[in-house]
Design a protein around this motif. Sequence first.
Motif, PDB file in Angstrom:
ATOM      1  N   ASP A 118       0.818  -1.211   0.000  1.00  9.21           N
ATOM      2  CA  ASP A 118       0.000   0.000   0.000  1.00  9.21           C
ATOM      3  C   ASP A 118       0.855   1.267   0.000  1.00  9.21           C
ATOM      4  O   ASP A 118       0.392   2.341   0.359  1.00  9.21           O
ATOM      5  CB  ASP A 118      -0.998   0.004   1.160  1.00  9.21           C
ATOM      6  CG  ASP A 118      -0.376  -0.353   2.503  1.00  9.21           C
ATOM      7  OD1 ASP A 118       0.822  -0.713   2.534  1.00  9.21           O
ATOM      8  OD2 ASP A 118      -1.080  -0.290   3.513  1.00  9.21           O
ATOM      9  N   GLY A 119       2.122   1.152  -0.404  1.00  4.70           N
ATOM     10  CA  GLY A 119       2.927   2.336  -0.680  1.00  4.70           C
ATOM     11  C   GLY A 119       3.519   3.042   0.510  1.00  4.70           C
ATOM     12  O   GLY A 119       3.789   4.238   0.452  1.00  4.70           O
ATOM     13  N   GLY A 120       3.768   2.311   1.612  1.00  5.60           N
ATOM     14  CA  GLY A 120       4.420   2.893   2.776  1.00  5.60           C
ATOM     15  C   GLY A 120       5.644   2.082   3.145  1.00  5.60           C
ATOM     16  O   GLY A 120       6.147   1.290   2.348  1.00  5.60           O
ATOM     17  N   GLU A 121       6.146   2.279   4.363  1.00  4.47           N
ATOM     18  CA  GLU A 121       7.294   1.515   4.820  1.00  4.47           C
ATOM     19  C   GLU A 121       7.070   1.027   6.246  1.00  4.47           C
ATOM     20  O   GLU A 121       6.449   1.701   7.062  1.00  4.47           O
ATOM     21  CB  GLU A 121       8.585   2.326   4.727  1.00  4.47           C
ATOM     22  CG  GLU A 121       8.585   3.643   5.465  1.00  4.47           C
ATOM     23  CD  GLU A 121       9.900   4.400   5.317  1.00  4.47           C
ATOM     24  OE1 GLU A 121      10.975   3.790   5.526  1.00  4.47           O
ATOM     25  OE2 GLU A 121       9.846   5.610   5.015  1.00  4.47           O
ATOM     26  N   ILE A 122       7.569  -0.173   6.507  1.00  2.00           N
ATOM     27  CA  ILE A 122       7.498  -0.790   7.830  1.00  2.00           C
ATOM     28  C   ILE A 122       8.832  -1.465   8.108  1.00  2.00           C
ATOM     29  O   ILE A 122       9.671  -1.609   7.217  1.00  2.00           O
ATOM     30  CB  ILE A 122       6.352  -1.825   7.941  1.00  2.00           C
ATOM     31  CG1 ILE A 122       6.555  -2.981   6.943  1.00  2.00           C
ATOM     32  CG2 ILE A 122       5.002  -1.166   7.726  1.00  2.00           C
ATOM     33  CD1 ILE A 122       5.568  -4.126   7.106  1.00  2.00           C
ATOM     34  N   GLY A 123       9.025  -1.920   9.340  1.00  2.00           N
ATOM     35  CA  GLY A 123      10.234  -2.630   9.693  1.00  2.00           C
ATOM     36  C   GLY A 123      10.372  -3.923   8.917  1.00  2.00           C
ATOM     37  O   GLY A 123       9.375  -4.603   8.617  1.00  2.00           O
ATOM     38  N   ARG A 124      11.611  -4.265   8.587  1.00  2.00           N
ATOM     39  CA  ARG A 124      11.882  -5.479   7.811  1.00  2.00           C
ATOM     40  C   ARG A 124      11.374  -6.730   8.516  1.00  2.00           C
ATOM     41  O   ARG A 124      10.887  -7.668   7.872  1.00  2.00           O
ATOM     42  CB  ARG A 124      13.388  -5.568   7.567  1.00  2.00           C
ATOM     43  CG  ARG A 124      13.889  -6.841   6.927  1.00  2.00           C
ATOM     44  CD  ARG A 124      13.288  -7.125   5.584  1.00  2.00           C
ATOM     45  NE  ARG A 124      13.412  -6.031   4.650  1.00  2.00           N
ATOM     46  CZ  ARG A 124      12.868  -6.011   3.433  1.00  2.00           C
ATOM     47  NH1 ARG A 124      12.130  -7.049   3.041  1.00  2.00           N
ATOM     48  NH2 ARG A 124      13.006  -4.977   2.634  1.00  2.00           N
ATOM     49  N   ALA A 125      11.444  -6.778   9.839  1.00  2.00           N
ATOM     50  CA  ALA A 125      10.988  -7.966  10.567  1.00  2.00           C
ATOM     51  C   ALA A 125       9.509  -8.219  10.343  1.00  2.00           C
ATOM     52  O   ALA A 125       9.078  -9.372  10.227  1.00  2.00           O
ATOM     53  CB  ALA A 125      11.279  -7.818  12.057  1.00  2.00           C
ATOM     54  N   GLN A 126       8.708  -7.155  10.288  1.00  3.14           N
ATOM     55  CA  GLN A 126       7.275  -7.350  10.068  1.00  3.14           C
ATOM     56  C   GLN A 126       6.984  -7.825   8.640  1.00  3.14           C
ATOM     57  O   GLN A 126       6.032  -8.574   8.411  1.00  3.14           O
ATOM     58  CB  GLN A 126       6.499  -6.058  10.374  1.00  3.14           C
ATOM     59  CG  GLN A 126       6.282  -5.818  11.858  1.00  3.14           C
ATOM     60  CD  GLN A 126       7.583  -5.687  12.624  1.00  3.14           C
ATOM     61  OE1 GLN A 126       8.336  -4.739  12.417  1.00  3.14           O
ATOM     62  NE2 GLN A 126       7.878  -6.636  13.499  1.00  3.14           N
ATOM     63  N   ALA A 127       7.816  -7.431   7.685  1.00  8.77           N
ATOM     64  CA  ALA A 127       7.654  -7.940   6.320  1.00  8.77           C
ATOM     65  C   ALA A 127       7.940  -9.440   6.274  1.00  8.77           C
ATOM     66  O   ALA A 127       7.244 -10.204   5.594  1.00  8.77           O
ATOM     67  CB  ALA A 127       8.568  -7.182   5.363  1.00  8.77           C
ATOM     68  N   LEU A 128       8.969  -9.881   7.007  1.00  4.76           N
ATOM     69  CA  LEU A 128       9.262 -11.315   7.069  1.00  4.76           C
ATOM     70  C   LEU A 128       8.135 -12.062   7.774  1.00  4.76           C
ATOM     71  O   LEU A 128       7.719 -13.145   7.331  1.00  4.76           O
ATOM     72  CB  LEU A 128      10.576 -11.544   7.805  1.00  4.76           C
ATOM     73  CG  LEU A 128      10.969 -13.014   7.994  1.00  4.76           C
ATOM     74  CD1 LEU A 128      11.261 -13.682   6.663  1.00  4.76           C
ATOM     75  CD2 LEU A 128      12.181 -13.137   8.929  1.00  4.76           C
ATOM     76  N   GLN A 129       7.623 -11.499   8.866  1.00  2.98           N
ATOM     77  CA  GLN A 129       6.516 -12.141   9.577  1.00  2.98           C
ATOM     78  C   GLN A 129       5.276 -12.231   8.694  1.00  2.98           C
ATOM     79  O   GLN A 129       4.536 -13.224   8.733  1.00  2.98           O
ATOM     80  CB  GLN A 129       6.219 -11.363  10.857  1.00  2.98           C
ATOM     81  CG  GLN A 129       7.331 -11.470  11.896  1.00  2.98           C
ATOM     82  CD  GLN A 129       7.272 -10.369  12.949  1.00  2.98           C
ATOM     83  OE1 GLN A 129       6.431  -9.465  12.876  1.00  2.98           O
ATOM     84  NE2 GLN A 129       8.172 -10.424  13.919  1.00  2.98           N
TER      85      GLN A 129
END
Length: 481
Positions: A50-61
């Motif tokens: 959705d065009g934003g940024e989050i921590g890499r760990a949450q992307a892996l989760q």
Amino acid sequence: MTALMIQGTGSNVGKSLLVAGLCRAARRRGLSVVPFKPQNMSNNAAVTADGGEIGRAQALQARAAGLEPVVDMNPVLLKPESETGAQVIVQGHRLTSTQAGDYAALRPRLLGYVMDSFNRLREAHDLVLVEGAGSPAEVNLRANDIANMGFARAADVPVVLAGDIDRGGVIAQIVGTQAVLDQGDAAQIVGFLINRFRGDPRLFDDGYVQIAERTGWRGYGVCPWFADAWKLPAEDALDLFAPARPSGLHIVCLALSRIANFDDLDPLAQEPGVRLTLLGPGRAIPGDADLVIVPGTKSTRADLAFLRAQGWDVDLMAHYRRGGHVLGICGGYQMLGRSVADPQGLEGAPGLTPGLGLLEIDTVMTGDKRLTRVQGAHVASGQPLDGYEIHLGRSHGADLARPFALVDGVAEGAVSADGRVAGTYLHGMFAGDAFRAAWLASLGGVASDASFGKTVDATLDALADHLEASLDVDGLLAAAR
């Protein structure tokens, strides 16, 4: 719609991997599960669908849960810009930059965003697995807390406390945490688990019983050290690398003081034909380096000064004169040019800093941050590229006439006239197996036939198996409410 929160007795006790493994385990049980971290602090960010940024760990989760990452999974992300200041990302986009001493005043306002994101996820899924940040034992930070007990009590989410036995003193970690918490916070904790045990877990039976007796909390098991953790995208650069290899194509990455998005290196670390060195401060660039990577950074001009303070500017020129190759990614790309200007003071004091002069480009920092996923093609090899951009600044100059890639038919990045220096704003490109193989071949290396994506998914499955074998996973999931 239930939720469970994993908090830790400190930072880097393995909370992120515990949540990732539990996400995969819950998904296997047919549950619609989603990860959530109210507040994260990391310069290693992922660009969301959705065009934003989050921590890499949450992307892996999210991957472990079978989901595309979205900004609600990590509504507050702090990206350090200096020793005392950070950029505050809220629901995927920059809200402000603040000094550490001023951040506490922001937190009551941020709790509204946190609860908004959490409630959306809770309504859409069967189970929300929440990761805490740091430790609830930091009671000096308890007022207006949004990362640990402040969130858990606001959302009435039960907590399991994870201790890291590899650090030593795990009994004191857990019993001491209970001792400093107020009664209401302590009551939110429903149990504990022990993480990162090396050796025979039965040797800790007496200690495990003593923790349970002293705290009155239920124990959910002792989890052995997970040896394959390095195969998963890391949020901390210290967790990045595979066991050292004595030979292979030698790629050296400079460990800048504000290194960002260093998960770019994860696919290279898994290549058996690559010897990857993360070069710490005070160490000279090795003379046998085939390629030097200047990585992304949260503060380009500040890290240019840091780079020069290590003598790496001199080493880079010597490496280049020996016939070596140089790759700059994002902020590292900007550093390779003739100058970096920040007239608005977006990353620090306004001003202009001379670059390393290895590329004929100049960069001006602008307030319009580019956050997007991209698909394109590598010009030199013709191989497809998938990646993302996450940066301030626009670059221009003669070397852009030789682009690194084409994105939607538009030139991106720059390559020197002799082809040995390249720069690009594209992160994540080495995860593409065909591109990685072609790129390594161009440097004289040989890629394995392994798929990076399949390796990550297989490792997540192995992580879930690891948790199932050592922890009471059914009991943990049943503790959610």
